[in-house]
Design a protein around this motif. Structure first.
Motif, PDB file in Angstrom:
ATOM      1  N   GLY A 194      32.913  28.077  49.512  1.00 38.25           N
ATOM      2  CA  GLY A 194      33.525  28.746  48.370  1.00 38.25           C
ATOM      3  C   GLY A 194      34.868  28.159  48.004  1.00 38.25           C
ATOM      4  O   GLY A 194      35.174  27.958  46.814  1.00 38.25           O
ATOM      5  N   CYS A 195      35.700  27.863  48.993  1.00 32.26           N
ATOM      6  CA  CYS A 195      37.027  27.301  48.726  1.00 32.26           C
ATOM      7  C   CYS A 195      36.923  25.905  48.126  1.00 32.26           C
ATOM      8  O   CYS A 195      37.604  25.573  47.138  1.00 32.26           O
ATOM      9  N   GLU A 196      36.075  25.063  48.712  1.00 35.24           N
ATOM     10  CA  GLU A 196      35.949  23.691  48.220  1.00 35.24           C
ATOM     11  C   GLU A 196      35.451  23.664  46.777  1.00 35.24           C
ATOM     12  O   GLU A 196      36.025  22.974  45.914  1.00 35.24           O
ATOM     13  N   LEU A 197      34.388  24.403  46.494  1.00 32.13           N
ATOM     14  CA  LEU A 197      33.792  24.328  45.159  1.00 32.13           C
ATOM     15  C   LEU A 197      34.634  25.050  44.121  1.00 32.13           C
ATOM     16  O   LEU A 197      34.644  24.658  42.951  1.00 32.13           O
ATOM     17  N   SER A 198      35.352  26.101  44.511  1.00 28.55           N
ATOM     18  CA  SER A 198      36.200  26.782  43.531  1.00 28.55           C
ATOM     19  C   SER A 198      37.309  25.858  43.052  1.00 28.55           C
ATOM     20  O   SER A 198      37.592  25.784  41.857  1.00 28.55           O
ATOM     21  N   GLN A 199      37.938  25.133  43.957  1.00 36.66           N
ATOM     22  CA  GLN A 199      39.001  24.214  43.559  1.00 36.66           C
ATOM     23  C   GLN A 199      38.454  23.059  42.723  1.00 36.66           C
ATOM     24  O   GLN A 199      39.023  22.688  41.688  1.00 36.66           O
ATOM     25  N   ALA A 200      37.318  22.483  43.163  1.00 36.15           N
ATOM     26  CA  ALA A 200      36.744  21.353  42.436  1.00 36.15           C
ATOM     27  C   ALA A 200      36.348  21.736  41.015  1.00 36.15           C
ATOM     28  O   ALA A 200      36.663  21.027  40.051  1.00 36.15           O
ATOM     29  N   LEU A 201      35.671  22.866  40.859  1.00 37.69           N
ATOM     30  CA  LEU A 201      35.220  23.267  39.523  1.00 37.69           C
ATOM     31  C   LEU A 201      36.394  23.678  38.639  1.00 37.69           C
ATOM     32  O   LEU A 201      36.370  23.449  37.422  1.00 37.69           O
ATOM     33  N   ALA A 202      37.432  24.263  39.229  1.00 36.07           N
ATOM     34  CA  ALA A 202      38.622  24.586  38.447  1.00 36.07           C
ATOM     35  C   ALA A 202      39.264  23.311  37.918  1.00 36.07           C
ATOM     36  O   ALA A 202      39.701  23.241  36.759  1.00 36.07           O
ATOM     37  N   ARG A 203      39.346  22.295  38.733  1.00 35.58           N
ATOM     38  CA  ARG A 203      39.942  21.024  38.314  1.00 35.58           C
ATOM     39  C   ARG A 203      39.088  20.308  37.270  1.00 35.58           C
ATOM     40  O   ARG A 203      39.590  19.464  36.520  1.00 35.58           O
ATOM     41  N   LEU A 204      37.793  20.645  37.233  1.00 37.18           N
ATOM     42  CA  LEU A 204      36.895  20.021  36.264  1.00 37.18           C
ATOM     43  C   LEU A 204      36.710  20.861  35.010  1.00 37.18           C
ATOM     44  O   LEU A 204      35.889  20.531  34.152  1.00 37.18           O
ATOM     45  N   GLY A 205      37.493  21.954  34.889  1.00 37.62           N
ATOM     46  CA  GLY A 205      37.518  22.672  33.624  1.00 37.62           C
ATOM     47  C   GLY A 205      37.036  24.100  33.635  1.00 37.62           C
ATOM     48  O   GLY A 205      37.095  24.774  32.596  1.00 37.62           O
ATOM     49  N   SER A 206      36.552  24.619  34.750  1.00 36.18           N
ATOM     50  CA  SER A 206      36.073  25.996  34.785  1.00 36.18           C
ATOM     51  C   SER A 206      37.215  26.977  35.027  1.00 36.18           C
ATOM     52  O   SER A 206      38.209  26.643  35.686  1.00 36.18           O
ATOM     53  N   GLN A 207      37.067  28.180  34.477  1.00 34.59           N
ATOM     54  CA  GLN A 207      37.927  29.290  34.867  1.00 34.59           C
ATOM     55  C   GLN A 207      37.233  29.969  36.048  1.00 34.59           C
ATOM     56  O   GLN A 207      36.215  30.628  35.882  1.00 34.59           O
ATOM     57  N   VAL A 208      37.785  29.773  37.232  1.00 38.65           N
ATOM     58  CA  VAL A 208      37.106  30.184  38.462  1.00 38.65           C
ATOM     59  C   VAL A 208      37.746  31.433  39.042  1.00 38.65           C
ATOM     60  O   VAL A 208      38.967  31.518  39.173  1.00 38.65           O
ATOM     61  N   THR A 209      36.885  32.385  39.403  1.00 40.10           N
ATOM     62  CA  THR A 209      37.310  33.554  40.175  1.00 40.10           C
ATOM     63  C   THR A 209      36.609  33.494  41.520  1.00 40.10           C
ATOM     64  O   THR A 209      35.378  33.432  41.588  1.00 40.10           O
ATOM     65  N   LEU A 210      37.402  33.487  42.587  1.00 37.51           N
ATOM     66  CA  LEU A 210      36.871  33.419  43.946  1.00 37.51           C
ATOM     67  C   LEU A 210      37.071  34.775  44.608  1.00 37.51           C
ATOM     68  O   LEU A 210      38.191  35.268  44.718  1.00 37.51           O
ATOM     69  N   VAL A 211      35.979  35.391  45.042  1.00 41.04           N
ATOM     70  CA  VAL A 211      36.014  36.741  45.599  1.00 41.04           C
ATOM     71  C   VAL A 211      35.657  36.689  47.077  1.00 41.04           C
ATOM     72  O   VAL A 211      34.638  36.113  47.462  1.00 41.04           O
ATOM     73  N   GLU A 212      36.509  37.292  47.895  1.00 39.26           N
ATOM     74  CA  GLU A 212      36.273  37.377  49.341  1.00 39.26           C
ATOM     75  C   GLU A 212      36.524  38.801  49.792  1.00 39.26           C
ATOM     76  O   GLU A 212      37.571  39.383  49.478  1.00 39.26           O
ATOM     77  N   MET A 213      35.566  39.373  50.530  1.00 37.04           N
ATOM     78  CA  MET A 213      35.693  40.760  50.971  1.00 37.04           C
ATOM     79  C   MET A 213      36.746  40.917  52.070  1.00 37.04           C
ATOM     80  O   MET A 213      37.401  41.958  52.170  1.00 37.04           O
ATOM     81  N   ALA A 214      36.919  39.899  52.901  1.00 40.99           N
ATOM     82  CA  ALA A 214      37.910  39.958  53.977  1.00 40.99           C
ATOM     83  C   ALA A 214      39.329  39.919  53.401  1.00 40.99           C
ATOM     84  O   ALA A 214      39.530  39.550  52.240  1.00 40.99           O
ATOM     85  N   PRO A 215      40.323  40.275  54.205  1.00 35.22           N
ATOM     86  CA  PRO A 215      41.705  40.301  53.700  1.00 35.22           C
ATOM     87  C   PRO A 215      42.250  38.934  53.311  1.00 35.22           C
ATOM     88  O   PRO A 215      43.236  38.852  52.581  1.00 35.22           O
ATOM     89  N   ARG A 216      41.624  37.845  53.804  1.00 37.71           N
ATOM     90  CA  ARG A 216      42.114  36.513  53.463  1.00 37.71           C
ATOM     91  C   ARG A 216      40.964  35.519  53.459  1.00 37.71           C
ATOM     92  O   ARG A 216      39.859  35.808  53.958  1.00 37.71           O
ATOM     93  N   LEU A 217      41.224  34.356  52.906  1.00 36.11           N
ATOM     94  CA  LEU A 217      40.242  33.285  52.904  1.00 36.11           C
ATOM     95  C   LEU A 217      40.124  32.678  54.305  1.00 36.11           C
ATOM     96  O   LEU A 217      40.981  32.871  55.159  1.00 36.11           O
ATOM     97  N   LEU A 218      39.064  31.914  54.521  1.00 33.84           N
ATOM     98  CA  LEU A 218      38.863  31.129  55.736  1.00 33.84           C
ATOM     99  C   LEU A 218      39.187  31.918  57.006  1.00 33.84           C
ATOM    100  O   LEU A 218      40.113  31.574  57.753  1.00 33.84           O
TER     101      LEU A 218
END
Length: 490
Positions: A194-218
């Protein structure tokens, strides 16, 4: 189910991903008669839908970001235009150029019999192969290696069945048909994918929302690493929503839809054009005859420390087994599966999990190996933590990448390396020196005494060792040296 008096093969390997390919290669290398069975494309998930396409996309995204920031180095490029079909062309080309490494032709040349078809265990020694081009074979083997991999998790959330979502496996075909990156991208899951693809797609023009149920990423990484990754993603325009639980989905008439999220402050809706589920992967165990042979417990395949199943001559490796779903771990386990399968009645080897490096290919990269601060606290292990900030490293400064840090855990008062975590440019490459040091018991003193080329990012490893050395300078000896030099000046 009686054991055959003789066998058609020494080994049958089911699945041609990393674990299966390496198992078959090793068997052939020691002159065993081995058959490799794969129903889908050779190379498995890593080549076709995982590591290779994702890293190719990430590289394109990084080039785009470098173009955007070129002005910081006095280079005028103008506006950055993303030709998304050409981006996806690079992804496909990368797969095509690497595919020969995993091809039927290569493995046939190495002495492996490759059958393209669906394999199913009929009994503990017999495999039925329904060939893709028609027909059926029944083969017996003294040893069988299961390397069937894993598949993306799809949660039973209300309304999800109405959404035309994608997973890490189906994403690539969807993106290949687009003229540009999805305008609004929703990604569920704040793990590495999720982290890798959210950053890549944002840099390629998408408006990305990354949702994680835990209090933090990774959640596997230390909190300081996760915080640095979150900051990087947000700097690239990703909306990061941690502590948010997906409740239900509603499809839109024109495609896409919306998700209802719950967090401590209440509920909210997020609209999207494309939904990517990146919630982890589960072992692929259905359709191979495992359940019929009583090899599954609560839907899972159990193995011992030698990768043997309840039938000791049937072994398993790779994502099917875990506990680490990495391509390099699949290859590592494959050696044990092949050797234990072929020679286990004479000499068997327990899998060594003492050093399992991992990386997250965000920008800047994350890499770690051994014990983390989080694990040390949970296990009650006393450690010393030494840090070195990359903002002080000459090479990082001249490259404009002076961000991140190296963190080393050692035994109290000793230079023995227990764990390493780093975030910064090329961390996945830089950590190899620490992995080697830990493998062969080399401490920070040895690393400090090793000459590193100037100016390189690898000097960060040496400077981290230097910070440890300064913190453990022999105070008594230094006081005597001070007195000695004072006497010498008389």
């Amino acid at each position: 189910m009686s054991k055959p008096k003789k066998f058609d093969r020494n080994m049958i390997v089911i699945g041609a991903g990393a674990a299966g390919l390496v198992s078959a290669y090793i068997a052939a290398a020691v002159k065993a008669r081995v058959t490799l069975v794969e129903a889908g494309p050779m190379g498995g998930d890593c080549l076709n839908t995982g590591c290779v396409p994702s890293k190719a996309l990430i590289h394109c995204a990084r080039v785009a970001q470098q173009a955007r920031t070129a002005g910081e180095f006095g280079i005028g490029i103008g506006g950055v235009e993303i030709d998304f079909p050409r981006v996806m062309g690079h992804v496909r080309d990368a797969i095509a150029r690497i595919a020969p490494h995993d091809s039927v032709e290569r493995y046939t040349g190495l002495g492996v019999e490759v059958l393209q078809g669906r394999a199913q265990l009929i009994d503990p020694w017999t495999v039925k192969v329904a060939l893709n081009d028609g027909g059926e074979l029944l083969l017996t083997a003294r040893a069988i290696v299961l390397a069937t991999g894993a598949e993306p998790l799809v949660p039973p959330l209300p309304g999800l069945e109405q959404i035309d979502f994608v997973t890490s496996e189906t994403l690539w075909d969807r993106l290949s048909g687009l003229a540009r990156a999805p305008e609004r991208m929703l990604i569920l899951g704040g793990g590495p994918i999720g982290c890798e693809l959210s950053q890549a797609l944002a840099r390629l023009g998408s408006q990305v929302t990354l949702v994680e149920m835990a209090p933090r990423l990774l959640p596997v990484e230390d909190e300081d690493i996760a915080a640095a990754v979150t900051e990087s993603l947000r700097a690239d325009g990703v909306t990061v929503l941690t502590g948010h639980e997906a409740l239900a989905f509603t499809a839109a008439a024109a495609g896409g839809g919306s998700v209802r999220l719950r967090e401590s402050g209440g509920e909210m809706d997020v609209d999207f054009d494309l939904l990517l589920l990146a919630l982890g992967r589960r072992a692929r165990v259905q359709g191979f005859g495992l359940e019929e042979l009583g090899m599954l417990e609560n839907g899972k395949l159990q193995t011992d420390g030698f990768l043997r199943t309840r039938h000791p001559h049937i072994l398993a490796a790779g994502d099917l087994v875990g506990p680490f779903q990495f391509t390099h771990m699949a290859s590592h386990q494959a050696w044990y599966a092949a050797v234990n399968g072929l020679f286990g009645d004479l000499k068997k080897f327990r899998v060594d999990y003492s050093l399992v490096p991992r990386a997250v290919f965000v920008d800047p990269q994350v890499a770690s190996v051994g014990l983390s601060e989080q694990q040390a606290a949970e296990q009650g292990v006393a450690v010393e933590v030494t840090r070195y900030g990359l903002d002080d490293l000459d090479r990082a400064i001249v490259d404009g990448s002076a961000r991140g840090f190296v963190k080393v855990l050692t035994a109290p008062g000793k230079d023995k390396i227990l764990g390493v975590a780093m975030i910064g440019d090329n961390s996945a490459e830089l950590i190899a020196e620490f992995i080697l040091a830990m493998k062969y018991g080399l401490g920070l003193n040895k690393l400090l005494s090793t000459t590193h080329i100037y100016p390189t990012m690898a000097e960060a490893n040496k400077y981290t060792a230097g910070n440890w050395k300064r913190a453990h300078a022999p105070a008594t000896a230094l006081r005597w040296l001070e007195r000695f030099h004072r006497w010498r000046r008389r």
